[in-house]
Design a protein around this motif. Structure first.
Motif, PDB file in Angstrom:
ATOM      1  N   MET A   1       0.654  -1.289   0.075  1.00 23.41           N
ATOM      2  CA  MET A   1       0.076   0.210   0.105  1.00 23.41           C
ATOM      3  C   MET A   1       0.830   1.278   0.063  1.00 23.41           C
ATOM      4  SD  MET A   1      -3.321   0.870   2.234  1.00 23.41           S
ATOM      5  CE  MET A   1      -2.641   0.284   3.923  1.00 23.41           C
ATOM      6  N   ARG A   2       0.719   2.184  -0.576  1.00 20.73           N
ATOM      7  CA  ARG A   2       1.517   3.374  -0.929  1.00 20.73           C
ATOM      8  C   ARG A   2       1.265   4.407   0.013  1.00 20.73           C
ATOM      9  NH1 ARG A   2       4.056   3.740  -5.613  1.00 20.73           N
ATOM     10  NH2 ARG A   2       3.516   2.466  -7.193  1.00 20.73           N
ATOM     11  N   LEU A   3       2.346   4.985   0.251  1.00 24.55           N
ATOM     12  CA  LEU A   3       2.072   6.190   1.423  1.00 24.55           C
ATOM     13  C   LEU A   3       0.988   7.184   1.342  1.00 24.55           C
ATOM     14  CD1 LEU A   3       3.987   6.510   3.923  1.00 24.55           C
ATOM     15  CD2 LEU A   3       5.192   8.112   2.627  1.00 24.55           C
ATOM     16  N   ILE A   6      -2.321   5.517   2.038  1.00 23.23           N
ATOM     17  CA  ILE A   6      -2.414   5.376   3.471  1.00 23.23           C
ATOM     18  C   ILE A   6      -2.810   6.881   4.119  1.00 23.23           C
ATOM     19  CG2 ILE A   6      -1.578   5.089   5.752  1.00 23.23           C
ATOM     20  CD1 ILE A   6       0.632   3.181   4.211  1.00 23.23           C
ATOM     21  N   ARG A   9      -6.508   7.496   3.084  1.00 27.15           N
ATOM     22  CA  ARG A   9      -7.479   6.904   4.034  1.00 27.15           C
ATOM     23  C   ARG A   9      -7.595   7.240   5.561  1.00 27.15           C
ATOM     24  NH1 ARG A   9      -9.483   2.154   2.035  1.00 27.15           N
ATOM     25  NH2 ARG A   9      -8.584   1.230   0.311  1.00 27.15           N
ATOM     26  N   ASN A  10      -6.488   7.592   6.015  1.00 27.30           N
ATOM     27  CA  ASN A  10      -6.505   8.372   7.216  1.00 27.30           C
ATOM     28  C   ASN A  10      -7.424   9.641   7.163  1.00 27.30           C
ATOM     29  OD1 ASN A  10      -5.021   6.646   8.634  1.00 27.30           O
ATOM     30  ND2 ASN A  10      -3.013   7.709   7.939  1.00 27.30           N
ATOM     31  N   TYR A  13     -11.106   8.697   6.912  1.00 30.75           N
ATOM     32  CA  TYR A  13     -11.489   8.177   8.214  1.00 30.75           C
ATOM     33  C   TYR A  13     -11.685   9.183   9.312  1.00 30.75           C
ATOM     34  CZ  TYR A  13     -12.210   5.192  12.381  1.00 30.75           C
ATOM     35  OH  TYR A  13     -12.609   4.680  13.497  1.00 30.75           O
ATOM     36  N   TRP A  14     -10.744  10.069   9.417  1.00 29.46           N
ATOM     37  CA  TRP A  14     -10.779  11.050  10.641  1.00 29.46           C
ATOM     38  C   TRP A  14     -11.466  12.394   9.986  1.00 29.46           C
ATOM     39  CZ3 TRP A  14      -9.728   9.181  14.950  1.00 29.46           C
ATOM     40  CH2 TRP A  14      -8.921   8.074  15.071  1.00 29.46           C
ATOM     41  N   GLU A 272      -1.217   6.483  16.901  1.00 30.05           N
ATOM     42  CA  GLU A 272      -0.882   5.971  15.709  1.00 30.05           C
ATOM     43  C   GLU A 272       0.567   6.015  15.355  1.00 30.05           C
ATOM     44  OE1 GLU A 272      -3.670   7.008  12.437  1.00 30.05           O
ATOM     45  OE2 GLU A 272      -4.869   8.061  13.984  1.00 30.05           O
ATOM     46  N   LEU A 276       2.989   2.825  14.501  1.00 29.02           N
ATOM     47  CA  LEU A 276       3.706   2.887  13.291  1.00 29.02           C
ATOM     48  C   LEU A 276       5.031   2.551  13.483  1.00 29.02           C
ATOM     49  CD1 LEU A 276       2.026   5.334  11.018  1.00 29.02           C
ATOM     50  CD2 LEU A 276       1.759   2.962  10.808  1.00 29.02           C
ATOM     51  N   HIS A 285       9.327   7.997   7.180  1.00 25.54           N
ATOM     52  CA  HIS A 285       8.187   7.524   6.607  1.00 25.54           C
ATOM     53  C   HIS A 285       7.007   8.104   7.457  1.00 25.54           C
ATOM     54  CE1 HIS A 285      10.804   5.013   4.235  1.00 25.54           C
ATOM     55  NE2 HIS A 285       9.975   4.848   3.317  1.00 25.54           N
TER      56      HIS A 285
END
Lengths: 369, 229
Positions: A1-3, A6, A9-10, A13-14, A272, A276, A285
Motif C-alpha cells: 500500500m502506497r504512502l 495510507i 485513507r486516514n 477516516y478522520w 498511531e 507505526l 516515513h
C-alpha cells in the motif's frame, strides 16, 4: 500500500477532525484574502479611476490630506498647458455629497470638452455642453442604484440636476460617480475659480522630462504621477500603513490558526504514530505520511478559503454604505500568496509537531493509553 | 540459530517520576533462540517496561540490549530491527482504525524489499494463518476482541520475524479466545522457530512457556523451577 493511499485513507477516516482543521484554515485564509483584498482595493479604486481617464500627472495642494481636501486655482490648468511635453490639461473639482437616500456619492466636475470626458463611454444620452445648466451624467452603477433614467432629476448639493446621460467605465469609482460641469459645482460649493486638482496628460515620449519641468514650474504645489499618489497624501499613507497592518495581522492570524490547527491534529494521533514506529516504520516515513495529510488538508482548505475570501470581500464591497467606493483587489498574486501561506504554514504546522511526536519514545504513548 | 541468544539485556535501568519509581532496576535478561519465555510478576513490577526496553520502544537510563548479537544505538536502527527481526503484539491490539484488517497487516511490510504483489500475497497467507480471511476487509471497530488480537498477531508476524514479543496478548479476552490466541502463538513458535517472549499475569499461559522470568519491584530473575537459559 502506497504512502499516499495510507494518508488518504486516514484523511477519509478522520473526517470530523479533519473537517475541523479545514474549517480553521478556511476561515484564516478567507480572512486574509478578504482583508488584504479590501485594503488594497481602497487605494487602487482611486488610482484606477485616475489612470483610466488618461491622467499621468496630478497637480494638487502641497501637504493636502487627500485629493478631495486639496484646493488649487483652476487657472493653473492653462499655465500647465504651456509647458513643453504637456499634451492636455483639465481642472477637476471633486466633491463628496449626500443623496436623498442618505448614501454618499462622488461628484467629479470638469470643464465641458476637456479630455477626461473622453474616457467615459456613453451608455445612454449625451455629455454636457456649454449651453447646459445643472446637468449631470451618471456612472452606470450609480444610475442603477438610483434607478435613474435620462430626463430624471436628482438632487446634488441640495439643488436639482437633470440626468442627461449614463456612462460605463472599467474603474469602479468611475462607474459609481456623478459627472457635472465644473462651473455648476464650483458655484454650488462656493469654490468659484477653484479646483481640487489639475489633471495633466503628457506626451508619452517626454513624460519624465515633463514631470521635472512641471515640478520646477510649480515648486509650491504637489506635482505627482498618478502611480505615486497613494504615497503623497496623508490619507494615502494612512491607507498604505493600514493595508500593511491589516495584511500583517491577517497573515499572522492565519499562521497561528493554521499552525495550532495542524499541531492539534497531529498531536491527537500520537498513538498511531507510536504504533507505526512499533511495527518498524522509521521516522522519515511517518513524517512523510503526516506531511501528505497536512498538505492535502491545507490545499483543500486553502483553495476553499480563497473562494470564501473573494465572496466575503465582494459582499463587504457591496454593502450599501460603501458600495461604489472600493473594488477589492484580489489578483493572481494575492491568490498565489494566500495559497502559499496555507500550504506553507500547513506543512510547517504539521512538520513541527510531527517531528516532536516521532522523537517521543513510543513506549511513553503506548503505556499511557 | 538454535543454541544462540536471540535477545540479551544487561543492567537495564529505567525510572519514572524523577526517579521515585524504579521500573527497571538493573535487569539482566536473556532469550535463547527459538525458546519461549514468560515474563511474569505483579502489576507494576516492570514487566511491560522490560518488554518495551527489549524492543527499543523505551529510552533507558542505563543498560544495553542486543538483538541477535547486534546492539542497536539509534532509533533508526531499532526501527529496522522491529520491521525485520522483531514482531510485536500488544495487550491493546493497537490496530489503526482507518485501515481494514488486511491493510493493518500490510502496513507492517511498508518500506521492505517486498513488491506490492508480494505484500498482498503475504497478507493473504497471514490472514489464513490466523483464520481472519472472513473479515479481511472490515475495519477494527467492526471486530470482536479475539478477532482484533488475531489480526495483531498476524501483523506482528508480517515480516517473518525471528523474535516475537507479546504484551498480555490474552489479557482482555474471554477463556475461549484466550486459549485460541495462546494456541496460535505456541503453534507459530514451534512451526516457524520463533523466539517468543510473552508478558503475562496468567499462570496457565506462563506455564506453557519453556522459561519464566519473574519481575518484582523492577528487578527480575529466571524462575529456578524452570530450566535456566
Amino acid at each position: 500500500m502506497r504512502l499516499v493511499l495510507i494518508a488518504l485513507r486516514n484523511l477519509a477516516y478522520w473526517q470530523p477532525r479533519n473537517l475541523g482543521a479545514m474549517a480553521g484554515i478556511l476561515i484564516a485564509i478567507a480572512s486574509l484574502v478578504a482583508l488584504v483584498g479590501l485594503a488594497r482595493g481602497v487605494q487602487d479604486t482611486l488610482l484606477n479611476a485616475l489612470d483610466m481617464r488618461g491622467t499621468d500627472v496630478l497637480i494638487t495642494e502641497a501637504g493636502a490630506l487627500d485629493l478631495i481636501s486639496s484646493i488649487v486655482p483652476d487657472s493653473l490648468a492653462q499655465d500647465a498647458a504651456q509647458i513643453t511635453g504637456v499634451d492636455a490639461t483639465a481642472p477637476e473639482l471633486t466633491r463628496l455629497t449626500t443623496l436623498e437616500d442618505g448614501r454618499s456619492v462622488v461628484v467629479v466636475a470638469w470643464p465641458v470638452d476637456s479630455y477626461p470626458w473622453d474616457s467615459l463611454t456613453l451608455a445612454q444620452g449625451r455629455l454636457p455642453t456649454a449651453q447646459d445648466a445643472q446637468t449631470v451624467v451618471l456612472g452606470q452603477a450609480l444610475a442603477d442604484r438610483l434607478s435613474a433614467n435620462i430626463g430624471d432629476t436628482i438632487t446634488l448639493f441640495h439643488e436639482p440636476f437633470e440626468v442627461i446621460g449614463t456612462v460605463t467605465a472599467t474603474a469602479l469609482l468611475s462607474r459609481s460617480a456623478a459627472y457635472a460641469r465644473i462651473g455648476d459645482v464650483q458655484a454650488l460649493t462656493f469654490r468659484q475659480g477653484q479646483a481640487t486638482s489639475i489633471n495633466i496628460r503628457t506626451e508619452r515620449a517626454h513624460r519624465t522630462a515633463t514631470l521635472q519641468t512641471l515640478r520646477a514650474g510649480f515648486p509650491d504645489l504637489s506635482v505627482e504621477t498618478t502611480d505615486a499618489l497613494g504615497d503623497s497624501y496623508l490619507f494615502g499613507r494612512i491607507a498604505n500603513v493600514l493595508a500593511l497592518a491589516i495584511s500583517t495581522v491577517a497573515v499572522v492570524s492565519a499562521v497561528l490558526v493554521i499552525f495550532n490547527t495542524m499541531s492539534t491534529s497531529v498531536t491527537a494521533r500520537r498513538g498511531e504514530i507510536a504504533i507505526l514506529s512499533a511495527v518498524g516504520w522509521n521516522r522519515p516515513h511517518i513524517v512523510a505520511m503526516l506531511l501528505i495529510e497536512g498538505s492535502v488538508i491545507s490545499m483543500i482548505a486553502g483553495g476553499l478559503g480563497i473562494l470564501a475570501g473573494i465572496l466575503l470581500a465582494t459582499g463587504v464591497a457591496a454593502h450599501p454604505q460603501i458600495v461604489g467606493f472600493v473594488d477589492p483587489v484580489i489578483n493572481a498574486g494575492l491568490v498565489a500568496w494566500a495559497f502559499a501561506v496555507s500550504l506553507g504554514v500547513g506543512l510547517l504546522g504539521t512538520l513541527v509537531p510531527a517531528l516532536r511526536a516521532v522523537r517521543r519514545p513510543p513506549a511513553e504513548v503506548l503505556r499511557g493509553r | 540459530m538454535n543454541g544462540d541468544i536471540a535477545l540479551a539485556a544487561h543492567g537495564l535501568r529505567r525510572s519514572f517520576h524523577q526517579g521515585r519509581v524504579r521500573a527497571l532496576d538493573g535487569v539482566d535478561f536473556q532469550l535463547p533462540a527459538q525458546a519461549s519465555v514468560a515474563i511474569t510478576g505483579a502489576s507494576g513490577s516492570g514487566k511491560t517496561t522490560l518488554l518495551y526496553a527489549l524492543s527499543g520502544l523505551l529510552e533507558l537510563d542505563a543498560g544495553t540490549v542486543s538483538v541477535e548479537g547486534h546492539s542497536p544505538k539509534t532509533p533508526a536502527h531499532w526501527a529496522d530491527l522491529r520491521r525485520d527481526r522483531i514482531g510485536l503484539v500488544f495487550q491493546d491490539d493497537w490496530l489503526l482504525p482507518a485501515l481494514s484488517v488486511a491493510q493493518n497487516i500490510e502496513i507492517a511490510m511498508h518500506n521492505t524489499h517486498r513488491t506490492a504483489a508480494e505484500r498482498q500475497a503475504r497478507t493473504r497467507e497471514l490472514l489464513q494463518l490466523v483464520n481472519a480471511e472472513a473479515f479481511a476487509e472490515r475495519r477494527p471497530n467492526e471486530l470482536s476482541g479475539g478477532e482484533r488480537q488475531r489480526v495483531a498477531v498476524a501483523r506482528g508476524l508480517a515480516n517473518a520475524p525471528a523474535i516475537l514479543l507479546a504484551d498480555e496478548p490474552t489479557g482482555e479476552l474471554d477463556q475461549a479466545n484466550s486459549t485460541h490466541i495462546a494456541d496460535l502463538l505456541f503453534d507459530l513458535q514451534r512451526s516457524q522457530g520463533l523466539s517468543l517472549v510473552i508478558v503475562t499475569h496468567e499462570h496457565t499461559l506462563a506455564r506453557r512457556c519453556a522459561l519464566q522470568f519473574v519481575m518484582q519491584d523492577g528487578r527480575g530473575a529466571f524462575d529456578p523451577d524452570k530450566a535456566a537459559p
